[in-house]
Motif scaffolding. Structure first.
Motif, short mmCIF file in Angstrom:
data_model
loop_
_atom_site.label_atom_id
_atom_site.label_comp_id
_atom_site.label_asym_id
_atom_site.label_seq_id
_atom_site.Cartn_x
_atom_site.Cartn_y
_atom_site.Cartn_z
N GLY A 90 -0.24 45.21 37.67
CA GLY A 90 0.51 46.44 37.54
C GLY A 90 -0.37 47.66 37.70
N PHE A 91 0.28 48.79 37.80
CA PHE A 91 -0.41 50.08 37.96
C PHE A 91 0.15 51.06 36.94
N ILE A 116 -3.12 38.26 35.34
CA ILE A 116 -3.30 38.46 36.77
C ILE A 116 -3.63 39.92 37.03
N CYS A 117 -4.75 40.17 37.68
CA CYS A 117 -5.17 41.51 38.09
C CYS A 117 -5.21 42.43 36.87
N LEU A 118 -4.23 43.31 36.69
CA LEU A 118 -4.24 44.16 35.50
C LEU A 118 -4.23 43.31 34.22
N GLN A 121 -7.73 42.45 33.65
CA GLN A 121 -8.49 43.64 33.24
C GLN A 121 -8.23 43.97 31.77
N ARG A 197 -5.19 42.89 45.58
CA ARG A 197 -4.44 44.15 45.68
C ARG A 197 -4.79 45.03 44.49
N HIS A 198 -5.95 45.64 44.51
CA HIS A 198 -6.38 46.43 43.36
C HIS A 198 -7.51 47.38 43.76
N ARG A 199 -7.83 48.28 42.84
CA ARG A 199 -8.94 49.21 43.04
C ARG A 199 -10.00 49.10 41.95
N TYR A 200 -9.60 48.61 40.78
CA TYR A 200 -10.52 48.58 39.63
C TYR A 200 -10.99 47.15 39.38
N HIS A 244 -4.45 37.69 43.15
CA HIS A 244 -3.04 37.37 42.86
C HIS A 244 -2.73 35.95 43.33
N1 GLN Z 1 -2.43 44.78 41.26
C1 GLN Z 1 -2.89 45.18 40.09
O1 GLN Z 1 -2.62 44.61 39.04
C2 GLN Z 1 -3.76 46.40 40.09
C3 GLN Z 1 -4.53 46.56 38.82
C4 GLN Z 1 -5.16 47.94 38.67
N2 GLN Z 1 -4.14 48.92 38.55
C5 GLN Z 1 -6.10 48.21 39.82
O2 GLN Z 1 -5.81 48.98 40.69
O3 GLN Z 1 -7.16 47.63 39.87
#
Ligand code: GLN
Length: 326
Positions: A90-91, A116-118, A121, A197-200, A244
């Motif tokens: 998520g974002f 997953i991803c976020l 994190q 699909r992420h930036r962080y 993902h």
């Molecule tokens: N796809 C996501 O979960 C993105 C996670 C977070 N928002 C990022 O950009 O890294």
């Protein structure tokens, strides 16, 4: 009824596996649909009838306890009655604290968790705050001036072109620890290609500190600077992926990390891991303990799903909605 719901109704398994999906449900994005399908593929593989309990992450937060105590209670009841917890990607910062609380609950109570991803994190932020005693740990996505930036902006590609900074598409993850659950689930592969699909990402400079405290980074990219998979080894199933895995899941080829979640949530992880270490690669034939199939009392015996009076089709169902959120 859409194709997915039809498929859900037709799964013949009697034993439920209840997964709490903790997210931001102002609308069902495509990514949630992919996660839902991946859960279904893994549940069929594990011979379980999938029940997804949608938990709005904001409802788990302390502010909801004061503003809407019933919603707070209902959300925590759903979370606590789940066999496994999934925090998808998520974002944006709405509901982030609830995701951290869900990860904390799973970690402390040995409840199977897939982030997953976020979702990965936030599990890292949670671990830093509550295990490593770093109360100011955060992602710079949510606090650009975080005192302890344990998740940081790690763009790939152009820094000047709008939309060109996301780490996007298929990238390779190398397993760094052979004796970990995720490597086994992927058939003891040396590496795996999954979509991103992420930036962080996890701050690579903090990795030794995390590892000393018991959070293991078992999958990394070729540079060793990008953390792709986390595990807590002494937990029955606590895994986070920066990628993902849901995007590559198919009905006849369920995603290994989702199979791990469902197997752990239904008491079958040891058997699955054993099969994997015998050279068996998902998918294939494991002996799952569903017993001989006999339709439950509310089911038709002609093999077709029957619609119940309350409008919920039998077979796999979503007690907290039907999987489609307006
Ligand atoms: N796809 C996501 O979960 C993105 C996670 C977070 N928002 C990022 O950009 O890294």
């Amino acid at each position: 009824m859409n194709g997915l719901q039809e498929l859900l109704c037709l799964t013949p398994f009697r034993i439920l596996v209840r997964i709490a999906m903790v997210g931001k449900y102002t609308g069902l994005s495509d990514s949630y649909l992919s996660v839902l399908k991946a859960l279904l593929h893994a549940s069929v593989y594990c011979h379980r009838k999938l029940v997804v309990d949608w938990v709005a992450s904001t409802d788990l937060e302390d502010s909801t306890k004061i503003e809407a105590p019933d919603a707070y209670k209902a959300a925590w009841n759903l979370l606590k009655s789940a066999d496994g917890i999934l925090v998808p990607g998520g974002f944006g910062d709405r509901g982030v604290q609830g995701k951290i609380l869900a990860a904390k609950y799973a970690r402390e109570n040995n409840v199977p968790y897939l982030g997953i991803c976020l979702g990965m994190q936030m599990a890292v932020v949670e671990f830093a705050r509550h295990v490593m005693n770093l109360p100011h740990a955060n992602s710079t996505e949510f606090d650009p001036n975080a005192k302890t930036p344990c998740v940081i902006f790690m763009p790939e590609g152009s820094k000047t072109h709008m939309g060109g900074t996301m780490r996007l598409g298929s990238r390779r993850t190398f397993f760094k620890v052979a004796d970990c659950k995720s490597a086994k689930l992927y058939g003891n592969a040396d590496y795996v290609d999954e979509r991103h699909r992420h930036r962080y990402e996890v701050n690579p400079d903090m990795v030794p500190e995390f590892e000393n405290a018991g959070l293991k980074f078992v999958g990394k990219d070729e540079s060793d600077r990008r953390m792709e998979i986390i595990e807590i080894p002494n937990h029955q199933y606590f895994i986070g992926a920066q990628f993902h895995p849901e995007f590559k899941s198919r009905p006849a080829k369920p995603s290994p990390l989702f199979v791990g979640l469902i197997a752990a949530s239904s008491g079958q992880l040891d058997k699955v891991l054993q099969g994997c270490s015998n050279g068996h690669v998902i998918p294939g034939k494991h002996q799952f303990s569903n017993g001989p199939y006999t339709p439950a009392a509310h089911q038709n015996t002609n093999g077709h799903a029957k619609k119940l009076a309350n409008g919920v089709a039998n077979g796999t169902y979503y007690p907290n909605g039907n999987g489609v959120h307006a």
